[in-house]
Scaffold this motif. Sequence first.
Motif, PDB file in Angstrom:
ATOM      1  N   VAL A   1     -16.332  13.223  11.822  1.00  8.66           N
ATOM      2  CA  VAL A   1     -15.887  14.055  12.805  1.00  8.66           C
ATOM      3  C   VAL A   1     -14.267  14.081  13.984  1.00  8.66           C
ATOM      4  N   HIS A   2     -13.862  12.736  14.134  1.00  7.54           N
ATOM      5  CA  HIS A   2     -12.303  13.197  13.989  1.00  7.54           C
ATOM      6  C   HIS A   2     -11.058  13.491  12.768  1.00  7.54           C
ATOM      7  N   GLU A   3     -12.016  12.747  11.820  1.00  2.59           N
ATOM      8  CA  GLU A   3     -11.015  13.544  10.479  1.00  2.59           C
ATOM      9  C   GLU A   3     -10.598  15.288  10.340  1.00  2.59           C
ATOM     10  N   LEU A   4     -12.244  15.744  10.514  1.00  4.42           N
ATOM     11  CA  LEU A   4     -11.667  17.109  10.908  1.00  4.42           C
ATOM     12  C   LEU A   4     -11.237  17.991  11.476  1.00  4.42           C
ATOM     13  N   LEU A   5     -11.725  17.164  12.846  1.00  5.09           N
ATOM     14  CA  LEU A   5     -10.269  17.838  13.981  1.00  5.09           C
ATOM     15  C   LEU A   5      -9.358  17.763  14.001  1.00  5.09           C
ATOM     16  N   ARG A   6      -8.686  17.012  12.813  1.00  6.78           N
ATOM     17  CA  ARG A   6      -7.327  16.363  12.387  1.00  6.78           C
ATOM     18  C   ARG A   6      -6.702  17.444  11.717  1.00  6.78           C
ATOM     19  N   ALA A   7      -7.699  17.524  10.441  1.00  7.58           N
ATOM     20  CA  ALA A   7      -7.405  18.294   9.522  1.00  7.58           C
ATOM     21  C   ALA A   7      -7.622  20.380  10.073  1.00  7.58           C
ATOM     22  N   ILE A   8      -8.075  20.957  10.215  1.00  9.52           N
ATOM     23  CA  ILE A   8      -8.579  22.049  11.122  1.00  9.52           C
ATOM     24  C   ILE A   8      -6.676  21.957  12.208  1.00  9.52           C
ATOM     25  N   GLY A   9      -6.208  20.924  12.850  1.00  9.53           N
ATOM     26  CA  GLY A   9      -4.670  21.006  12.779  1.00  9.53           C
ATOM     27  C   GLY A   9      -4.981  20.525  14.648  1.00  9.53           C
TER      28      GLY A   9
ATOM     29  N   PHE B   1      -8.118  16.172  21.129  1.00  4.88           N
ATOM     30  CA  PHE B   1      -9.403  16.440  21.452  1.00  4.88           C
ATOM     31  C   PHE B   1      -9.681  14.935  21.989  1.00  4.88           C
ATOM     32  N   GLU B   2     -11.196  14.899  22.205  1.00  7.37           N
ATOM     33  CA  GLU B   2     -11.969  13.795  22.952  1.00  7.37           C
ATOM     34  C   GLU B   2     -13.480  13.527  22.068  1.00  7.37           C
ATOM     35  N   ILE B   3     -13.789  13.012  21.880  1.00 10.01           N
ATOM     36  CA  ILE B   3     -14.851  12.857  21.260  1.00 10.01           C
ATOM     37  C   ILE B   3     -16.355  11.676  21.969  1.00 10.01           C
ATOM     38  N   ARG B   4     -16.283  12.849  22.867  1.00 11.05           N
ATOM     39  CA  ARG B   4     -16.989  11.745  23.395  1.00 11.05           C
ATOM     40  C   ARG B   4     -19.147  10.788  22.615  1.00 11.05           C
ATOM     41  N   VAL B   5     -18.876   9.838  23.252  1.00  8.97           N
ATOM     42  CA  VAL B   5     -20.341   9.632  22.706  1.00  8.97           C
ATOM     43  C   VAL B   5     -21.498   8.155  23.626  1.00  8.97           C
TER      44      VAL B   5
ATOM     45  N   GLU C   1     -20.862  14.246  21.040  1.00 10.40           N
ATOM     46  CA  GLU C   1     -19.896  16.073  21.353  1.00 10.40           C
ATOM     47  C   GLU C   1     -18.949  15.585  21.368  1.00 10.40           C
ATOM     48  N   THR C   2     -17.745  17.022  21.239  1.00  8.24           N
ATOM     49  CA  THR C   2     -16.500  16.396  20.689  1.00  8.24           C
ATOM     50  C   THR C   2     -15.855  18.258  21.644  1.00  8.24           C
ATOM     51  N   VAL C   3     -15.242  17.712  22.643  1.00  9.27           N
ATOM     52  CA  VAL C   3     -14.587  19.123  23.981  1.00  9.27           C
ATOM     53  C   VAL C   3     -13.025  18.712  22.899  1.00  9.27           C
ATOM     54  N   LEU C   4     -12.609  19.578  23.059  1.00 10.24           N
ATOM     55  CA  LEU C   4     -10.781  19.794  23.077  1.00 10.24           C
ATOM     56  C   LEU C   4     -10.302  19.937  23.922  1.00 10.24           C
ATOM     57  N   SER C   5      -9.048  19.135  23.984  1.00  9.00           N
ATOM     58  CA  SER C   5      -8.357  18.699  25.959  1.00  9.00           C
ATOM     59  C   SER C   5      -7.917  19.482  26.469  1.00  9.00           C
ATOM     60  N   ASP C   6      -7.398  20.799  25.784  1.00 12.45           N
ATOM     61  CA  ASP C   6      -7.152  21.513  25.867  1.00 12.45           C
ATOM     62  C   ASP C   6      -7.746  23.169  26.406  1.00 12.45           C
TER      63      ASP C   6
ATOM     64  N   PRO D   1     -11.916  22.651  27.816  1.00 13.33           N
ATOM     65  CA  PRO D   1     -12.907  21.854  28.145  1.00 13.33           C
ATOM     66  C   PRO D   1     -13.961  22.821  28.074  1.00 13.33           C
ATOM     67  N   GLY D   2     -13.434  23.798  28.828  1.00 16.00           N
ATOM     68  CA  GLY D   2     -14.844  24.779  29.383  1.00 16.00           C
ATOM     69  C   GLY D   2     -15.777  25.190  28.218  1.00 16.00           C
ATOM     70  N   ILE D   3     -14.836  25.157  26.717  1.00 18.24           N
ATOM     71  CA  ILE D   3     -15.864  26.584  26.234  1.00 18.24           C
ATOM     72  C   ILE D   3     -17.452  24.877  25.809  1.00 18.24           C
ATOM     73  N   GLY D   4     -17.057  23.957  26.081  1.00 15.60           N
ATOM     74  CA  GLY D   4     -18.403  23.405  25.374  1.00 15.60           C
ATOM     75  C   GLY D   4     -17.735  22.134  24.265  1.00 15.60           C
ATOM     76  N   SER D   5     -18.646  21.899  23.985  1.00 17.91           N
ATOM     77  CA  SER D   5     -19.009  20.710  22.511  1.00 17.91           C
ATOM     78  C   SER D   5     -18.717  21.408  21.719  1.00 17.91           C
ATOM     79  N   ILE D   6     -17.307  21.693  20.940  1.00 17.59           N
ATOM     80  CA  ILE D   6     -17.378  22.092  19.194  1.00 17.59           C
ATOM     81  C   ILE D   6     -17.587  21.486  18.163  1.00 17.59           C
ATOM     82  N   CYS D   7     -18.516  20.344  17.940  1.00 15.62           N
ATOM     83  CA  CYS D   7     -18.647  19.859  17.081  1.00 15.62           C
ATOM     84  C   CYS D   7     -20.030  18.738  17.444  1.00 15.62           C
ATOM     85  N   SER D   8     -21.082  18.411  17.555  1.00 13.40           N
ATOM     86  CA  SER D   8     -22.192  17.453  18.275  1.00 13.40           C
ATOM     87  C   SER D   8     -23.224  17.350  16.709  1.00 13.40           C
TER      88      SER D   8
END
Length: 441
Positions: free
Chosen positions: A146-154, A158-162, A287-292, A294-301
């Motif tokens: 999940v971490h590498e995927l979000l970074r590869a997208i650009g 972001f915050e991975i919540r566990v 669950e993963t949310v974008l720091s900029d 967060p209101g759109i919800g989790s984008i990778c869960s």
Amino acid sequence: MSLIEPRTLKGFRDYLPETMIPRERLMETARRVYRSFGFLPIDTPALEYEEILVGKGGAESDKQLYRFEDHGGRRVALRFDLTVPLARFVAQHHNDLGLPFKRYHIGNVWRGENTQRGRYREFVQCDFDTIGSTSIAVDIETGLVVHELLRAIGFERFEIRVNDRRVLNGVLERAGLAEHAVPVLRALDKLDKIGPEKVAEEMASTAGASAAQARAILELAQASGTNAQVLERVRPLVAGTERGEAGIASLATLLGAMDAAGVPESRLRLDLSIARGLDYYTGTIYETVLSDLPGIGSICSGGRYDDLASLYTKEKLPGIGASLGLDRLLAAMEELGLIDARRASAPLFLAYFDEARLADYQALAMRLRAAGIGVEFYPEPRKLGAQLKYADRRGFRHALIVGEDEWKTGQAQLKDLARQSSAVVPLGAGLVDALARALAE
């Protein structure tokens, strides 16, 4: 005969090229990251027997199923996610696959839910899962993917919540609510959407939780501080419960390994409030949310589901995985201004002037494509202004101009449409290198 109004169903949408190009780019990125961790591609039918899907994601998922009777009188349903079909797939084919089995699957799913920002009734999931291992190593690897995927997208912010379902179950056991775990966890999963008061009310109405019990669970869920501080705070709350203590130990190992692998704490947070609404999760959950945004919800869960395949086979087939919500992520990227609205899929536009040289133009375009440079050739010999206007509207940055004089001299013009500048490039042996340098700028 009256015309039929062209329209789409509510919750469904068409995708124009400027939307499909970034969607495909995200899918290509996901495939590249998944393969770098050793995951293999599979596919399953969009339509399954109804009994395969019903009751696997919970009552809410059952309500959202598109199901019907087909022409053969069979009860069938469209898949609502890619995980339940995976459990059926592995139960059916595990002897041929070998375990552990690491798969990724990018495909459409359907849920008849209320539409909202970034959420449709037909959408694409980009899943990856490991089946056949209970090792904490695969739980850790899931977070790393999940971490590498979000970074590869650009993304960098972001915050991975566990969390771990066993910790929540341990707390419920201590609170005397173990038999009502499912409705309590479903209510808790809505904390960000409806707030603590409504969650407490739902716990009381669906699970019979007292005000004190609901308060204790919400207090735990709202624990804050560093990951280490939150972990220490919850230890005494699950003491004496086998599942709770196992969940704490697992989280401690996971957090330490993620830190050692280079995931900063700013991107990984222990969040005891996340429960994930689907019933099949049994351990680690993400669950993963974008720091900029967060209101759109989790984008990778996702999370661990050790019992799901037991519905289809007596073999023990534990699993863990996660899913990138492609359409929700794209909606977020559009809102953040991160989508390039170009409608060009090739990097170079080749204008067409000299009608007698049609074969030469086509040969030139094919030479460039063979060298790895995508080319769109304009099909009609119109005026240069009209062709460049088309190229600019499509989002091309570079246009190659070869007219009668250029064919004779062996020197073409390369126009940079963004900078409104041009350079001379050779039509012969040096052309590919010259274009490659210009396109790389």
